[in-house]
Design a protein around this motif. Structure first.
Motif, PDB file in Angstrom:
ATOM      1  N   VAL A   1      -3.612  -2.506  13.687  1.00  0.00           N
ATOM      2  CA  VAL A   1      -4.776  -2.251  12.833  1.00  0.00           C
ATOM      3  C   VAL A   1      -4.380  -1.384  11.636  1.00  0.00           C
ATOM      4  N   ALA A   2      -3.590  -0.354  11.866  1.00  0.00           N
ATOM      5  CA  ALA A   2      -3.164   0.522  10.774  1.00  0.00           C
ATOM      6  C   ALA A   2      -2.321  -0.234   9.755  1.00  0.00           C
ATOM      7  N   MET A   3      -1.428  -1.088  10.232  1.00  0.00           N
ATOM      8  CA  MET A   3      -0.600  -1.864   9.313  1.00  0.00           C
ATOM      9  C   MET A   3      -1.441  -2.860   8.529  1.00  0.00           C
ATOM     10  N   ALA A   4      -2.436  -3.465   9.157  1.00  0.00           N
ATOM     11  CA  ALA A   4      -3.321  -4.395   8.453  1.00  0.00           C
ATOM     12  C   ALA A   4      -4.131  -3.668   7.380  1.00  0.00           C
ATOM     13  N   ILE A   5      -4.604  -2.475   7.687  1.00  0.00           N
ATOM     14  CA  ILE A   5      -5.351  -1.692   6.697  1.00  0.00           C
ATOM     15  C   ILE A   5      -4.450  -1.322   5.526  1.00  0.00           C
ATOM     16  N   TYR A   6      -3.237  -0.871   5.819  1.00  0.00           N
ATOM     17  CA  TYR A   6      -2.318  -0.502   4.741  1.00  0.00           C
ATOM     18  C   TYR A   6      -1.958  -1.709   3.874  1.00  0.00           C
ATOM     19  N   CYS A   7      -1.650  -2.843   4.503  1.00  0.00           N
ATOM     20  CA  CYS A   7      -1.276  -4.038   3.730  1.00  0.00           C
ATOM     21  C   CYS A   7      -2.434  -4.519   2.868  1.00  0.00           C
ATOM     22  N   ASN A   8      -3.638  -4.481   3.408  1.00  0.00           N
ATOM     23  CA  ASN A   8      -4.803  -4.894   2.641  1.00  0.00           C
ATOM     24  C   ASN A   8      -5.029  -3.966   1.449  1.00  0.00           C
ATOM     25  N   LEU A   9      -4.918  -2.675   1.668  1.00  0.00           N
ATOM     26  CA  LEU A   9      -5.107  -1.709   0.586  1.00  0.00           C
ATOM     27  C   LEU A   9      -4.008  -1.822  -0.466  1.00  0.00           C
ATOM     28  N   ALA A  10      -2.773  -1.990  -0.025  1.00  0.00           N
ATOM     29  CA  ALA A  10      -1.666  -2.136  -0.975  1.00  0.00           C
ATOM     30  C   ALA A  10      -1.803  -3.419  -1.789  1.00  0.00           C
ATOM     31  N   ARG A  11      -2.311  -4.466  -1.156  1.00  0.00           N
ATOM     32  CA  ARG A  11      -2.506  -5.734  -1.870  1.00  0.00           C
ATOM     33  C   ARG A  11      -3.635  -5.618  -2.878  1.00  0.00           C
ATOM     34  N   ARG A  12      -4.725  -4.985  -2.493  1.00  0.00           N
ATOM     35  CA  ARG A  12      -5.858  -4.839  -3.408  1.00  0.00           C
ATOM     36  C   ARG A  12      -5.530  -3.930  -4.585  1.00  0.00           C
ATOM     37  N   LEU A  13      -4.794  -2.858  -4.328  1.00  0.00           N
ATOM     38  CA  LEU A  13      -4.418  -1.940  -5.407  1.00  0.00           C
ATOM     39  C   LEU A  13      -3.167  -2.385  -6.152  1.00  0.00           C
TER      40      LEU A  13
ATOM     41  N   PHE B   1      -1.897   5.741   8.879  1.00  0.00           N
ATOM     42  CA  PHE B   1      -1.428   5.702  10.267  1.00  0.00           C
ATOM     43  C   PHE B   1      -1.907   6.927  11.043  1.00  0.00           C
ATOM     44  N   THR B   2      -1.952   8.086  10.415  1.00  0.00           N
ATOM     45  CA  THR B   2      -2.420   9.292  11.096  1.00  0.00           C
ATOM     46  C   THR B   2      -3.894   9.175  11.470  1.00  0.00           C
ATOM     47  N   ILE B   3      -4.703   8.664  10.553  1.00  0.00           N
ATOM     48  CA  ILE B   3      -6.139   8.535  10.838  1.00  0.00           C
ATOM     49  C   ILE B   3      -6.389   7.490  11.926  1.00  0.00           C
ATOM     50  N   VAL B   4      -5.722   6.348  11.840  1.00  0.00           N
ATOM     51  CA  VAL B   4      -5.966   5.283  12.805  1.00  0.00           C
ATOM     52  C   VAL B   4      -5.404   5.636  14.188  1.00  0.00           C
ATOM     53  N   LEU B   5      -4.264   6.300  14.233  1.00  0.00           N
ATOM     54  CA  LEU B   5      -3.640   6.636  15.518  1.00  0.00           C
ATOM     55  C   LEU B   5      -4.121   7.962  16.104  1.00  0.00           C
ATOM     56  N   LEU B   6      -5.104   8.593  15.480  1.00  0.00           N
ATOM     57  CA  LEU B   6      -5.604   9.879  15.973  1.00  0.00           C
ATOM     58  C   LEU B   6      -6.126   9.809  17.414  1.00  0.00           C
ATOM     59  N   PRO B   7      -6.861   8.765  17.835  1.00  0.00           N
ATOM     60  CA  PRO B   7      -7.271   8.719  19.252  1.00  0.00           C
ATOM     61  C   PRO B   7      -6.087   8.703  20.218  1.00  0.00           C
ATOM     62  N   THR B   8      -5.045   7.955  19.878  1.00  0.00           N
ATOM     63  CA  THR B   8      -3.856   7.919  20.735  1.00  0.00           C
ATOM     64  C   THR B   8      -3.188   9.286  20.789  1.00  0.00           C
ATOM     65  N   ILE B   9      -3.084   9.933  19.653  1.00  0.00           N
ATOM     66  CA  ILE B   9      -2.447  11.256  19.594  1.00  0.00           C
ATOM     67  C   ILE B   9      -3.209  12.252  20.459  1.00  0.00           C
ATOM     68  N   VAL B  10      -4.531  12.237  20.370  1.00  0.00           N
ATOM     69  CA  VAL B  10      -5.345  13.186  21.138  1.00  0.00           C
ATOM     70  C   VAL B  10      -5.239  12.916  22.640  1.00  0.00           C
ATOM     71  N   VAL B  11      -5.337  11.659  23.041  1.00  0.00           N
ATOM     72  CA  VAL B  11      -5.297  11.311  24.463  1.00  0.00           C
ATOM     73  C   VAL B  11      -3.942  11.677  25.073  1.00  0.00           C
ATOM     74  N   VAL B  12      -2.858  11.331  24.395  1.00  0.00           N
ATOM     75  CA  VAL B  12      -1.521  11.645  24.915  1.00  0.00           C
ATOM     76  C   VAL B  12      -1.287  13.157  24.923  1.00  0.00           C
ATOM     77  N   TYR B  13      -1.787  13.853  23.906  1.00  0.00           N
ATOM     78  CA  TYR B  13      -1.626  15.308  23.863  1.00  0.00           C
ATOM     79  C   TYR B  13      -2.281  15.975  25.074  1.00  0.00           C
ATOM     80  N   PHE B  14      -3.535  15.599  25.352  1.00  0.00           N
ATOM     81  CA  PHE B  14      -4.216  16.211  26.497  1.00  0.00           C
ATOM     82  C   PHE B  14      -3.587  15.785  27.818  1.00  0.00           C
ATOM     83  N   GLY B  15      -3.081  14.577  27.895  1.00  0.00           N
ATOM     84  CA  GLY B  15      -2.404  14.139  29.115  1.00  0.00           C
ATOM     85  C   GLY B  15      -1.156  14.953  29.384  1.00  0.00           C
TER      86      GLY B  15
END
Length: 143
Positions: free
Chosen positions: A89-101, A34-48
Motif C-alpha cells: 500500500v505504501a509503495m502504491a501511494i508513493y508511485c501514484n504521488l510521484a506519477r501525479r507530481l 512509509f512511516t505513516i502507512v507502517l505506523l500500525p505495524t511499528i506500534v504493534v511490534v514495539y508493544f509486543g
C-alpha cells in the motif's frame, strides 16, 4: 557544440547538485509515506517486544495487567504479518504521488552539462517538473 573543460565541469556540478536534490526530495517523500502507512505495524511490534519477558519485559502497568508472554508473541507475529500488505500500500501511494507530481521528470540529463544550447528538460515541457502543462490522462501505471 561542446563546452570547454572548465565550463563542462561547472555545469556538471550544477546538474549533479540538482539531480541530488531531486533524489533526496524523493527519498524524504518516500520515508514520510512509509512511516505513516507502517505506523500500525511499528506500534504493534514495539508493544509486543516491550512486554515480552525474554526481550525487554517492561515494568509498565499494561504489561503486567494486560499483556503476558503469549499475547506479546501474538502482537509480534501480527505486526510482521500485516507488514507485507502495508508495504504494498505504501509503495502504491508513493508511485501514484510521484506519477501525479511527475517527480522523476525533474532529473536532468548529463548532456545539459556537456553541450551548449541544451535546454532544461522542465523548461521544454512547460515548467518545473511539468506542473504547468495539463495532466495527460492517457498515462496509466499499474502497481
Amino acid at each position: 557544440e561542446p563546452r570547454s573543460a572548465w565550463c563542462c565541469l561547472a555545469w556538471t556540478l550544477v546538474v549533479v547538485t540538482m539531480n541530488s536534490l531531486v533524489f533526496f526530495m524523493n527519498l524524504i517523500l518516500m520515508f514520510v509515506i512509509f512511516t505513516i502507512v507502517l505506523l500500525p505495524t511499528i506500534v504493534v511490534v514495539y508493544f509486543g517486544f516491550q512486554c515480552h519477558s525474554r526481550v525487554l519485559h517492561s515494568a509498565a502497568r499494561y504489561c503486567k495487567s494486560i499483556l503476558d508472554d503469549n499475547s506479546s508473541s501474538a502482537l509480534i507475529i501480527l505486526g510482521f504479518v500485516i507488514m507485507s500488505p502495508l508495504i504494498v500500500v505504501a509503495m502504491a501511494i508513493y508511485c501514484n504521488l510521484a506519477r501525479r507530481l511527475r517527480l522523476f521528470m525533474c532529473f536532468q540529463p548529463y548532456s545539459r552539462a556537456v553541450y551548449k544550447g541544451v535546454k532544461w528538460r522542465w523548461y521544454e515541457e512547460g515548467g518545473l517538473c511539468s506542473c504547468v502543462k495539463g495532466w495527460n490522462t492517457q498515462v496509466k501505471a499499474w502497481v
